[in-house]
Design a protein around this motif. Structure first.
Motif, short mmCIF file in Angstrom:
data_model
loop_
_atom_site.label_atom_id
_atom_site.label_comp_id
_atom_site.label_asym_id
_atom_site.label_seq_id
_atom_site.Cartn_x
_atom_site.Cartn_y
_atom_site.Cartn_z
N ARG A 1 0.83 -1.21 0.00
CA ARG A 1 0.00 0.00 0.00
C ARG A 1 0.86 1.25 0.00
NH1 ARG A 1 -5.60 -0.59 1.67
NH2 ARG A 1 -6.09 -2.81 1.76
N ALA A 2 1.95 1.22 0.78
CA ALA A 2 2.83 2.38 0.81
C ALA A 2 3.52 2.57 -0.53
CB ALA A 2 3.87 2.21 1.92
N LEU A 3 4.02 1.50 -1.12
CA LEU A 3 4.74 1.61 -2.38
C LEU A 3 3.84 2.06 -3.52
CD1 LEU A 3 6.94 -1.62 -2.21
CD2 LEU A 3 7.67 0.73 -1.78
N LEU A 4 2.63 1.46 -3.60
CA LEU A 4 1.74 1.78 -4.71
C LEU A 4 1.00 3.09 -4.48
CD1 LEU A 4 0.27 -1.77 -5.42
CD2 LEU A 4 2.10 -0.59 -6.61
N GLY A 5 0.94 3.54 -3.24
CA GLY A 5 0.25 4.79 -2.94
C GLY A 5 1.15 5.99 -2.89
N GLU A 6 2.37 5.84 -3.42
CA GLU A 6 3.34 6.94 -3.45
C GLU A 6 3.64 7.47 -2.04
OE1 GLU A 6 4.92 8.01 -6.24
OE2 GLU A 6 3.89 6.39 -7.28
N GLY A 7 3.58 6.59 -1.07
CA GLY A 7 3.81 7.01 0.31
C GLY A 7 5.12 6.49 0.87
N SER A 8 5.29 6.70 2.16
CA SER A 8 6.45 6.20 2.89
C SER A 8 5.95 5.21 3.94
CB SER A 8 7.20 7.35 3.57
OG SER A 8 7.71 8.25 2.60
N MET A 9 6.89 4.54 4.61
CA MET A 9 6.50 3.55 5.60
C MET A 9 7.52 3.46 6.72
SD MET A 9 5.40 -0.41 5.04
CE MET A 9 4.65 -1.33 6.39
N VAL A 10 7.00 3.33 7.95
CA VAL A 10 7.84 3.10 9.12
C VAL A 10 7.76 1.61 9.45
CG1 VAL A 10 8.34 3.77 11.49
CG2 VAL A 10 7.25 5.42 9.94
N LEU A 11 8.89 0.93 9.37
CA LEU A 11 8.95 -0.52 9.60
C LEU A 11 9.25 -0.81 11.07
CD1 LEU A 11 11.18 -1.40 6.53
CD2 LEU A 11 8.72 -1.68 6.69
N THR A 12 8.62 -1.83 11.58
CA THR A 12 8.94 -2.29 12.92
C THR A 12 10.26 -3.06 12.89
OG1 THR A 12 8.10 -3.48 14.86
CG2 THR A 12 7.73 -4.50 12.72
N ALA A 13 10.85 -3.26 14.06
CA ALA A 13 12.10 -4.02 14.16
C ALA A 13 11.90 -5.14 15.16
CB ALA A 13 13.23 -3.10 14.60
N PRO A 14 12.56 -6.29 14.96
CA PRO A 14 12.43 -7.40 15.88
C PRO A 14 12.78 -7.00 17.31
CG PRO A 14 13.57 -8.10 13.90
CD PRO A 14 13.46 -6.61 13.83
N ALA A 15 11.92 -7.35 18.24
CA ALA A 15 12.15 -7.13 19.68
C ALA A 15 12.24 -5.65 20.05
CB ALA A 15 13.41 -7.87 20.15
N GLU A 16 11.78 -4.76 19.18
CA GLU A 16 11.80 -3.33 19.52
C GLU A 16 10.76 -3.06 20.60
OE1 GLU A 16 11.81 1.00 17.26
OE2 GLU A 16 10.91 -0.73 16.27
N PRO A 17 11.14 -2.43 21.71
CA PRO A 17 10.16 -2.14 22.76
C PRO A 17 9.03 -1.26 22.23
CG PRO A 17 12.40 -1.81 23.56
CD PRO A 17 12.49 -1.99 22.07
N MET A 18 7.82 -1.51 22.72
CA MET A 18 6.67 -0.75 22.26
C MET A 18 6.86 0.76 22.42
SD MET A 18 3.64 -0.75 20.86
CE MET A 18 2.98 -2.42 20.95
N PRO A 19 7.36 1.26 23.57
CA PRO A 19 7.54 2.72 23.69
C PRO A 19 8.47 3.29 22.62
CG PRO A 19 7.68 1.68 25.85
CD PRO A 19 7.68 0.57 24.84
#
Length: 436
Positions: A173-191
């Motif tokens: 959706r981000a790629l086809l919608g000409e947008g950007s995206m924030v990716l999660t990372a493994p074991a990244e704390p929620m805060p």
């Protein structure tokens, strides 16, 4: 400018036209079955962009798949190449290897003929051993609609890993919608993740109901200012929908039904749990049936089939989701998985139905219901509950059990109720349940 924001780096998609993240010429990978085994989701996204249309098949390895399972995966999916951002183990000795790193090598290759690449994903494994499911890109993108011309480019953020169906949908959706995206990372704390999402100005934020319940317990959730909030992957009960509405007043809160096998089924944007009865029949591109209480879907968004053994569709081309629904007051409500039922003296109780009642209590942040073996009834209903900070346990216990007795049949009321500090989640962001 479209960008992919990882936990440790950002990649501009415009740069990908002039550089490559792979240390081998694409011609070496053309027409081959490639296993994508990486630690960093940003590297996975870059490799997917480059390999689509080049590789014959891309197998998206989820981060929690054990190395011990890889020899069977390699044999079943006829893997010839492993693309990794670290040195793979002995299981890769017989394979051609390609290293993935941020785009640093200038791309000076003759363009290759485009081909239809098969995208292979794993099921979540929450209802049985994970299976490999093969999709075509046309099916994966069928539910994606272009943004309105007068809308600012979206900044998507997702709690999902992009190597699973839900996360991949958001990446596309981000790629086809000409947008950007924030990716999660493994074991990244929620805060930390919520603060990072806010720092990039995310406008569209997605996750499972369990993701959102955890987020709502986290003070950094107040930093978010989305234009749209979306849930999928688990049953979105009324309690979590109402909690999100209270946290983000005036923001559309939608929940989608999708599965790795059936693809995207439908979205519900009226703020209510379940879905309208008139969705059954033909709903856009999707045909929907309810057979013996089980939701079935037929659409061009469904997978082509399993890689290896297994029958995906019935004789009429419908995928049996195994998700059970009940019609009440003109609306279908999800009650649970067919193979997750608790048999109490011959009577059936769905954990998710009981959880929806418990989650309505104002002191409850999260809960999980399960069955425990009983020599008398075969099983009894048990509940583990995470309370909101400062809640009184005695009062909460009384209130929860009272709500259950009011709303549920007697055999569905938890015989054991235990308060716990946290509940485990799978790598896909769902409550971790015992596999039937």
């Amino acid at each position: 400018m479209r960008q992919l924001h990882g936990a440790f780096a950002t990649a501009r998609l415009a740069d990908m036209a002039a550089a490559t993240a792979l240390d081998r010429p694409l011609a070496d990978l053309a027409g081959r079955s490639v296993l994508l085994r990486v630690a960093d989701p940003l590297h996975a996204a870059l490799a997917l962009i480059e390999l689509d249309g080049v590789a014959r098949r891309i197998v998206l390895c989820p981060p929690d798949l054990a190395d011990g399972a890889l020899p069977d995966v390699i044999a079943t999916a006829q893997v010839e190449v492993v693309a990794s951002d670290a040195a793979p183990g002995d299981w890769a000795d017989s394979l051609l290897q390609a290293r993935i790193a941020p785009p640093v090598r200038p791309l000076a290759e003759t363009p290759l003929p485009r081909r239809a690449t098969e995208w292979v994903m794993f099921t979540s494994g929450t209802s049985g051993p994970p299976k490999m499911v093969a999709h075509a890109l046309t099916g994966l993108t069928d539910a994606i609609r272009p943004a309105a011309a007068d809308e600012a480019p979206p900044v998507w953020a997702t709690f999902y890993d992009i190597r699973r169906y839900g996360g991949l949908q958001m990446l596309l959706r981000a790629l086809l919608g000409e947008g950007s995206m924030v990716l999660t990372a493994p074991a990244e704390p929620m805060p930390a993740f919520l603060a990072r999402v806010a720092s990039h100005g995310a406008t569209h934020v997605t996750g499972t109901p369990s993701h959102w319940r955890r987020a709502l317990m986290t003070p950094e959730c107040a930093l978010l200012a989305p234009r749209y909030v979306r849930l999928s992957g688990e049953i979105a009960d009324q309690a979590v929908l109402d909690a999100l509405k209270a946290r983000f007043p005036g923001v559309p809160i939608g929940h989608a039904y999708a599965s790795t096998e059936a693809g995207v089924g439908f979205e519900v944007n009226d703020g209510r749990a379940g879905f309208p009865a008139d969705y059954v029949g033909r709903h856009g591109q999707v045909e929907i049936r309810v057979v013996d209480g089980s939701l079935r879907l037929r659409s061009p968004r469904a997978a082509g089939g399993y890689v290896g053994e297994g029958v995906l569709r019935d004789t009429e081309g419908f995928v049996d989701s195994g998700d059970m629904v009940e019609l009440r007051d003109g609306r279908y409500h999800f009650v649970g998985r067919r193979n997750g039922v608790i048999n109490v003296g011959g009577l059936k109780a769905h954990p998710e139905e009981i959880e929806a009642v418990i989650n309505r209590h104002p002191d409850v942040a999260l809960c999980r219901v399960a069955g425990r073996r009983s020599p008398i009834t075969g099983a009894i209903v048990t509940a583990e509950v995470v309370l909101r900070q400062g809640a009184d346990e005695a009062a909460a216990r009384t209130g929860i059990l009272s709500d259950c007795r009011t709303s549920l049949a007697a055999y569905k009321v938890p015989a054991l109720l235990r308060f716990v500090p946290a509940l485990a989640m799978t790598a896909g962001g769902k409550l971790e349940r015992a596999v039937a």
